[in-house]
Design an enzyme around this catalytic site. Structure first.
Site, PDB file in Angstrom:
ATOM      1  N   ARG A   9       0.825  -1.213   0.000  1.00  0.00           N
ATOM      2  CA  ARG A   9       0.000   0.000   0.000  1.00  0.00           C
ATOM      3  C   ARG A   9       0.859   1.264   0.000  1.00  0.00           C
ATOM      4  NH1 ARG A   9      -2.512  -0.459   6.156  1.00  0.00           N
ATOM      5  NH2 ARG A   9      -0.550  -0.878   7.227  1.00  0.00           N
ATOM      6  N   GLU A  57     -19.608   3.701  -1.407  1.00  0.00           N
ATOM      7  CA  GLU A  57     -18.790   3.190  -2.500  1.00  0.00           C
ATOM      8  C   GLU A  57     -19.407   3.389  -3.882  1.00  0.00           C
ATOM      9  OE1 GLU A  57     -19.461   1.594   0.313  1.00  0.00           O
ATOM     10  OE2 GLU A  57     -17.503   1.365   1.283  1.00  0.00           O
ATOM     11  N   PHE A  82     -16.148  -4.042  -1.280  1.00  0.00           N
ATOM     12  CA  PHE A  82     -16.911  -2.808  -1.410  1.00  0.00           C
ATOM     13  C   PHE A  82     -16.521  -2.048  -2.677  1.00  0.00           C
ATOM     14  CE2 PHE A  82     -16.369  -3.155   3.397  1.00  0.00           C
ATOM     15  CZ  PHE A  82     -17.377  -4.089   3.481  1.00  0.00           C
ATOM     16  N   ARG A 166      -2.416  -5.230   1.109  1.00  0.00           N
ATOM     17  CA  ARG A 166      -1.979  -3.945   1.662  1.00  0.00           C
ATOM     18  C   ARG A 166      -0.597  -3.967   2.298  1.00  0.00           C
ATOM     19  NH1 ARG A 166      -5.105  -1.795   6.045  1.00  0.00           N
ATOM     20  NH2 ARG A 166      -6.135  -3.775   6.412  1.00  0.00           N
TER      21      ARG A 166
END
Length: 313
Positions: A9, A57, A82, A166
């Protein structure tokens, strides 16, 4: 094999900050998960080019599509279920059908959602995104691959879905990597079976290949990072050369990497195939090691599948 020093990330966020210095079309949108995605550094560098839409979202994708329609290159971040399932119609119509270059980043793939549990655990994200016409579906293996891929993703004129782990991944690549979207990477050659893997499963496939070697089975390891468009030539070559394929994915086997590979093999070079992945299950709360064991994503699962595939030749 060692853990990468960089979080994926952080590599993504830093790469966007760097790219934005040269390209004022790049904007970032987040669904109130800036700490989770390390996108605060982009907010600090370019506050006028960052939008936190909140936990909304569908609106995230609608705003991104609107910005793309006016010449921007939006990167829209949320947790993978999402960023895909919750706003699928907006992605399908507002982005893909409208031929807009929105880049959608879905984080915490598969079992890596861990404590967030079944509602946040995306086993289906790549299968539903792969069904969208012209959508590029990409899962980086480590920080180096993502860093190499980012310029191509920015330049690609259409929509891209990035399935992003991530945190710190097991390091597979160094700066010598020659990356191209849609082109697989052969990490190990072999003549008895091909292990085709993506994301966190690449490191496991390499470990499985070492165990298989001790059992007298010579396994090729192929990293297919771009599930769509998929590298058909690499799949056909693997099928012809090794005569058996095992796909390895941190994802449901329904419509995912295994399905994508099987579609090519069935049409162009049918061979025995085995599928390591989640089978018809919802996610649940747990640590990654427990979840990998429960859903059949371990090195031992890959080894067993490879032995079955070779026995069927």
């Amino acid at each position: 094999m060692m853990t990468d020093e960089r979080e994926v990330r952080q590599t993504m966020a830093a790469g966007l900050v760097s790219a934005a210095a040269k390209d004022d079309r790049i904007v970032v949108l987040d669904a109130d998960l800036m700490s989770c995605h390390s996108t605060k550094c982009f907010l600090e560098a370019y506050p006028e080019r960052f939008i936190n839409v909140g936990i909304a979202e569908a609106n995230l994708i609608g705003v991104a599509a609107g910005m793309a329609a006016f010449g921007k290159i939006p990167f829209a971040f949320s947790f993978a279920p999402f960023a895909t399932r919750r706003c699928y119609d907006q992605i399908f119509i507002s982005v893909a059908y409208s031929k807009l270059p929105v880049k959608i980043v879905g984080s915490d793939p598969g079992v890596m959602a861990e404590a967030n549990g079944g509602t946040h655990m995306p086993f289906e994200d790549m299968s539903i995104m792969r069904a969208i016409p012209h959508m590029v579906c990409f899962e980086p293996t480590d920080a180096t691959m993502l860093e190499k891929a980012l310029p191509e993703i920015i330049d690609y004129p259409g929509a891209v879905y990035i399935r992003m782990f991530r945190k710190k991944a097991e390091k597979i690549y160094d700066d010598s990597l020659e990356f191209k979207l849609g082109k697989a990477v052969t990490l190990k050659d072999g003549g008895d079976v091909t292990l085709i893997a993506s994301g966190i499963m690449v490191a496991r496939a390499l470990k499985a290949a070492d165990e298989l070697k001790e059992a007298g089975i010579d396994a090729r390891v192929l990293n297919i990072h771009t599930w769509k468009p998929i590298d058909e030539d690499a799949i056909v070559s693997a099928a012809k050369d090794t005569g058996a394929i095992v796909t390895c994915e941190n994802h449901t086997t329904a419509g995912g990497l295994g399905s994508a590979v099987a579609e090519v093999a069935a049409e162009k070079c049918p061979v025995p195939m085995e599928f390591v992945g989640v089978k018809n299950s919802f996610g649940e709360v747990g640590k990654e090691a427990y979840l990998s064991e429960k859903f059949g994503l371990t090195v031992s699962d890959i080894v067993a599948a490879a032995k079955r595939a070779v026995a069927r030749k």
